[in-house]
Scaffold this motif. Structure first.
Motif, PDB file in Angstrom:
ATOM      1  N   MET A   1       0.824  -1.202   0.000  1.00 45.30           N
ATOM      2  CA  MET A   1       0.000   0.000   0.000  1.00 45.30           C
ATOM      3  C   MET A   1       0.865   1.262   0.000  1.00 45.30           C
ATOM      4  O   MET A   1       0.500   2.247  -0.594  1.00 45.30           O
ATOM      5  N   ASP A   2       2.012   1.200   0.659  1.00 38.71           N
ATOM      6  CA  ASP A   2       2.908   2.353   0.698  1.00 38.71           C
ATOM      7  C   ASP A   2       3.363   2.742  -0.708  1.00 38.71           C
ATOM      8  O   ASP A   2       3.457   3.920  -1.031  1.00 38.71           O
ATOM      9  N   TYR A   3       3.625   1.733  -1.541  1.00 32.85           N
ATOM     10  CA  TYR A   3       4.051   1.986  -2.911  1.00 32.85           C
ATOM     11  C   TYR A   3       2.933   2.672  -3.706  1.00 32.85           C
ATOM     12  O   TYR A   3       3.173   3.633  -4.431  1.00 32.85           O
ATOM     13  N   LEU A   4       1.709   2.211  -3.554  1.00 34.24           N
ATOM     14  CA  LEU A   4       0.564   2.809  -4.230  1.00 34.24           C
ATOM     15  C   LEU A   4       0.344   4.248  -3.760  1.00 34.24           C
ATOM     16  O   LEU A   4       0.057   5.133  -4.572  1.00 34.24           O
ATOM     17  N   TYR A   5       0.492   4.483  -2.470  1.00 38.88           N
ATOM     18  CA  TYR A   5       0.337   5.826  -1.914  1.00 38.88           C
ATOM     19  C   TYR A   5       1.354   6.783  -2.538  1.00 38.88           C
ATOM     20  O   TYR A   5       1.014   7.905  -2.899  1.00 38.88           O
ATOM     21  N   ARG A   6       2.573   6.329  -2.702  1.00 38.97           N
ATOM     22  CA  ARG A   6       3.609   7.169  -3.317  1.00 38.97           C
ATOM     23  C   ARG A   6       3.312   7.460  -4.790  1.00 38.97           C
ATOM     24  O   ARG A   6       3.577   8.557  -5.273  1.00 38.97           O
ATOM     25  N   ILE A   7       2.764   6.496  -5.479  1.00 44.19           N
ATOM     26  CA  ILE A   7       2.374   6.715  -6.881  1.00 44.19           C
ATOM     27  C   ILE A   7       1.270   7.761  -6.954  1.00 44.19           C
ATOM     28  O   ILE A   7       1.296   8.655  -7.809  1.00 44.19           O
ATOM     29  N   ILE A   8       0.302   7.686  -6.031  1.00 42.43           N
ATOM     30  CA  ILE A   8      -0.793   8.672  -6.005  1.00 42.43           C
ATOM     31  C   ILE A   8      -0.237  10.062  -5.698  1.00 42.43           C
ATOM     32  O   ILE A   8      -0.656  11.045  -6.316  1.00 42.43           O
ATOM     33  N   ILE A   9       0.722  10.150  -4.777  1.00 42.23           N
ATOM     34  CA  ILE A   9       1.359  11.451  -4.494  1.00 42.23           C
ATOM     35  C   ILE A   9       2.029  11.986  -5.757  1.00 42.23           C
ATOM     36  O   ILE A   9       1.902  13.171  -6.084  1.00 42.23           O
ATOM     37  N   TYR A  10       2.739  11.122  -6.472  1.00 41.52           N
ATOM     38  CA  TYR A  10       3.421  11.535  -7.694  1.00 41.52           C
ATOM     39  C   TYR A  10       2.421  12.065  -8.727  1.00 41.52           C
ATOM     40  O   TYR A  10       2.631  13.126  -9.323  1.00 41.52           O
ATOM     41  N   ILE A  11       1.331  11.340  -8.930  1.00 42.71           N
ATOM     42  CA  ILE A  11       0.295  11.785  -9.871  1.00 42.71           C
ATOM     43  C   ILE A  11      -0.318  13.103  -9.389  1.00 42.71           C
ATOM     44  O   ILE A  11      -0.596  14.001 -10.191  1.00 42.71           O
ATOM     45  N   THR A  65      -7.026  12.541  -6.915  1.00 42.14           N
ATOM     46  CA  THR A  65      -5.860  12.031  -6.183  1.00 42.14           C
ATOM     47  C   THR A  65      -5.801  12.615  -4.776  1.00 42.14           C
ATOM     48  O   THR A  65      -5.388  11.925  -3.843  1.00 42.14           O
ATOM     49  N   GLY A  66      -6.238  13.855  -4.615  1.00 45.52           N
ATOM     50  CA  GLY A  66      -6.284  14.444  -3.274  1.00 45.52           C
ATOM     51  C   GLY A  66      -7.234  13.689  -2.363  1.00 45.52           C
ATOM     52  O   GLY A  66      -6.929  13.418  -1.197  1.00 45.52           O
ATOM     53  N   ILE A  67      -8.395  13.331  -2.902  1.00 43.60           N
ATOM     54  CA  ILE A  67      -9.363  12.549  -2.126  1.00 43.60           C
ATOM     55  C   ILE A  67      -8.760  11.196  -1.748  1.00 43.60           C
ATOM     56  O   ILE A  67      -8.847  10.761  -0.589  1.00 43.60           O
ATOM     57  N   LEU A  68      -8.113  10.548  -2.712  1.00 41.64           N
ATOM     58  CA  LEU A  68      -7.483   9.256  -2.430  1.00 41.64           C
ATOM     59  C   LEU A  68      -6.390   9.377  -1.379  1.00 41.64           C
ATOM     60  O   LEU A  68      -6.235   8.496  -0.519  1.00 41.64           O
ATOM     61  N   LEU A  69      -5.632  10.457  -1.422  1.00 41.39           N
ATOM     62  CA  LEU A  69      -4.564  10.656  -0.441  1.00 41.39           C
ATOM     63  C   LEU A  69      -5.119  10.867   0.963  1.00 41.39           C
ATOM     64  O   LEU A  69      -4.559  10.365   1.935  1.00 41.39           O
ATOM     65  N   VAL A  70      -6.221  11.607   1.073  1.00 32.63           N
ATOM     66  CA  VAL A  70      -6.822  11.811   2.398  1.00 32.63           C
ATOM     67  C   VAL A  70      -7.404  10.499   2.917  1.00 32.63           C
ATOM     68  O   VAL A  70      -7.226  10.147   4.087  1.00 32.63           O
ATOM     69  N   GLY A  73      -4.324   8.189   3.596  1.00 29.82           N
ATOM     70  CA  GLY A  73      -3.174   8.768   4.288  1.00 29.82           C
ATOM     71  C   GLY A  73      -3.423   9.038   5.756  1.00 29.82           C
ATOM     72  O   GLY A  73      -4.461   8.675   6.312  1.00 29.82           O
ATOM     73  N   PRO A  74      -2.485   9.733   6.381  1.00 30.26           N
ATOM     74  CA  PRO A  74      -2.561   9.977   7.825  1.00 30.26           C
ATOM     75  C   PRO A  74      -3.431  11.167   8.232  1.00 30.26           C
ATOM     76  O   PRO A  74      -3.606  11.419   9.416  1.00 30.26           O
ATOM     77  N   TRP A  75      -4.010  11.896   7.270  1.00 33.24           N
ATOM     78  CA  TRP A  75      -4.777  13.085   7.605  1.00 33.24           C
ATOM     79  C   TRP A  75      -6.277  12.811   7.538  1.00 33.24           C
ATOM     80  O   TRP A  75      -6.718  11.897   6.860  1.00 33.24           O
TER      81      TRP A  75
END
Length: 146
Positions: A1-11, A65-70, A73-75
């Protein structure tokens, strides 16, 4: 999941660049609109419309991607910098809806002053850039506001 999270941050970051970048390119286009002939004006207006449309679609990717990150993610949605960013996002969407298209249509109306319309577009570009950069600042700095 950490790898996917980083890809979403990149996008997410790429979509920020694609959302802001075209507006800096439009600044010299607006200068050329002031003195453009009819044929040149149409080409510049098409470029302007394309850049705004491109930035809008990049903004869609940015929001998703912002929605996916929230969500992943930790926020939380009540985090101050997220709330403030969402408020600015809402304001920028309202501004974007009224700032460019009505003014671009006026270039084809008889009796319109191209100089004034170009100045209005220039002002709108800078206002929108400031709104986008404010959101970017909140996302990067993540200030504790309350």
């Amino acid at each position: 999941m950490d790898y996917l999270y980083r890809i979403i941050i990149y996008i997410h970051v790429l979509s920020v660049i694609a959302s802001i970048g075209p507006f800096f390119i439009l600044l010299p286009v607006v200068k050329k609109l002031r003195m453009a002939t009819e044929a040149e004006m149409n080409a510049y207006l098409d470029t302007f419309r394309f850049a705004v449309r491109f930035a809008k679609h990049a903004g869609h990717v940015l929001v998703v991607t912002g929605i996916l990150l929230v969500i992943s993610g930790p926020w939380t949605w009540s985090t101050p910098w997220i709330v403030t960013t969402l408020i600015i996002l809402f304001c920028s969407l309202l501004f974007l809806a009224r700032a460019f298209s009505p003014t671009l249509r006026k270039f084809h109306e008889d009796g319109q002053n191209k100089e004034e319309l170009a100045a209005k577009l220039n002002r709108s570009i800078w206002i929108y850039i400031v709104l986008l950069l404010a959101m970017l600042w909140f996302m990067v700095v993540k200030p504790v506001l309350w």
